[in-house]
Write an enzyme that holds these catalytic residues in place. Structure first.
Site, short mmCIF file in Angstrom:
data_model
loop_
_atom_site.label_atom_id
_atom_site.label_comp_id
_atom_site.label_asym_id
_atom_site.label_seq_id
_atom_site.Cartn_x
_atom_site.Cartn_y
_atom_site.Cartn_z
N LEU A 88 19.39 -35.10 25.77
CA LEU A 88 20.74 -35.24 25.23
C LEU A 88 21.14 -33.97 24.48
CD1 LEU A 88 20.75 -38.90 23.88
CD2 LEU A 88 21.16 -38.03 26.18
N GLY A 133 15.77 -37.09 26.93
CA GLY A 133 16.72 -37.61 27.91
C GLY A 133 16.46 -37.06 29.32
N ASN A 156 9.98 -37.52 23.23
CA ASN A 156 9.51 -36.93 21.97
C ASN A 156 10.27 -37.45 20.75
OD1 ASN A 156 11.93 -35.74 22.61
ND2 ASN A 156 11.34 -33.68 22.03
#
Ligand code: CO8
Length: 283
Positions: A88, A133, A156
């Protein structure tokens, strides 16, 4: 935004001699279909395909096109030389404008529902790093081929002080054992290519992107003798619980995300993380 166009993909059945087709799908993704009905969706948002709202919207439209055109399979890959997707876009979550960040999250939900729940066969040709993401997108596919190199993949979030949403976790539990997923999620573990292969987070390793794509096509072709309807229903049933959970909890999930993204502590972590990324790049 340039509207997505996808050329007819049933060339093999209708026009056997037609040349492979390719259509520029928009500035942030490229969608092409070969004459065997295999679509390739290439993420092309430099430098590292971080998933901002615009890229997510283009992916969303591209998935609709692949469905509409009844491609038998889709390969998800990236035009960046060493990154599949950096996950993201942190800038979408840092000091966000509320309306936009809400759309950002609901679009991510939509993309996941379409990709994880697609009837067509999906393979991620992971040609580089795939953190967070990026790993979610890859895990949402049915099969993963990763290029060898000093790349890593994994969720993570915990290491960044973030709790991955339930459907991120479900996606990982659909990919590796629950035990391995718990260990990886609680520690925010990033896997090297070799580690990812060992645990089943990826299925095959390839020398480079071209071989990733070749192996991805070979996986899709394995289903040529399997009735597509039976295949699709089986996939839907296996993935059904995870899909149903998000479909039933979209609003709560959004609320949770908005609460998270507006928390001063999280904003501070995001700021520090961005600074760390810039420092690492020597900027
Ligand atoms: N968002 C925004 N910008 C990014 C991101 C990102 N995720 N990743 C990298 N960038 C920027 C860098 O700051 C840099 O910018 P600039 O050129 O302006 O300095 C540029 O992209 C290039 O990055 P690098 O120099 O680091 O590129 P490398 O090729 O050396 O490394 C990596 C590529 C390995 C992908 C590296 O960039 C990296 O590790 N990025 C961060 C990955 C990451 O941790 N992403 C987590 C995003 S959060 C997420 O996906 C899930 C959140 C779930 C929220 C749940 C809430 C409830």
């Amino acid at each position: 935004m340039v509207p997505l166009r996808l050329l007819v993909n049933n060339a093999k059945r209708v026009l056997p001699s037609v040349r492979p087709m390719s259509a520029k799908a928009g500035p942030l993704v490229d969608l092409s279909v070969d004459n065997e009905g295999i679509a390739t969706l290439t993420l092309q948002r430099p430098p590292v395909n971080s998933l901002n709202l615009d890229l997510l919207q283009d992916i969303d439209k591209a998935l609709d096109e692949v469905t509409k055109n009844k491609a038998k399979g889709m390969i998800l890959t990236s035009s960046a030389p060493t990154t599949f997707s950096a996950g993201l876009d942190i800038m979408e979550m840092y000091k966000p404008e509320m309306k936009r960040v809400e759309t950002f999250w609901t679009t991510l939900q939509e993309v996941w529902l379409k990709l994880f729940g697609s009837n067509f066969i999906t393979v991620a040709a992971i040609n580089g790093h795939a953190p967070a993401g990026g790993c979610l997108l890859a895990m949402s596919c049915e099969y993963r081929v990763m290029a060898s190199g000093k790349f890593s993949t994994g969720l993570n979030e915990t290491a960044l002080g973030i709790v991955a949403p339930r459907w991120f976790m479900d996606t990982m539990c659909n990919t590796i054992s629950k035990r391995e997923a718990e260990l990886a999620l609680t520690s925010g573990r990033m896997f090297s290519v070799e580690e990812a292969l060992k645990v089943g987070l990826i299925d095959e390793v390839a020398a480079d992107k071209a071989e990733c794509v070749e192996k991805s096509k070979n996986f899709i072709k394995k289903f040529d003798r399997i009735p597509p309807m039976a295949r699709a229903y089986t996939k839907q049933k296996i993935r059904g619980d995870a899909l149903d959970w998000l479909k039933k909890n979209r609003q709560n999930d959004l609320k949770e995300f908005l609460g998270f993204v507006t928390s001063p502590k999280v904003q501070q972590s995001l700021e520090m993380y961005m600074q760390m990324l810039k420092k690492k790049a020597g900027k």
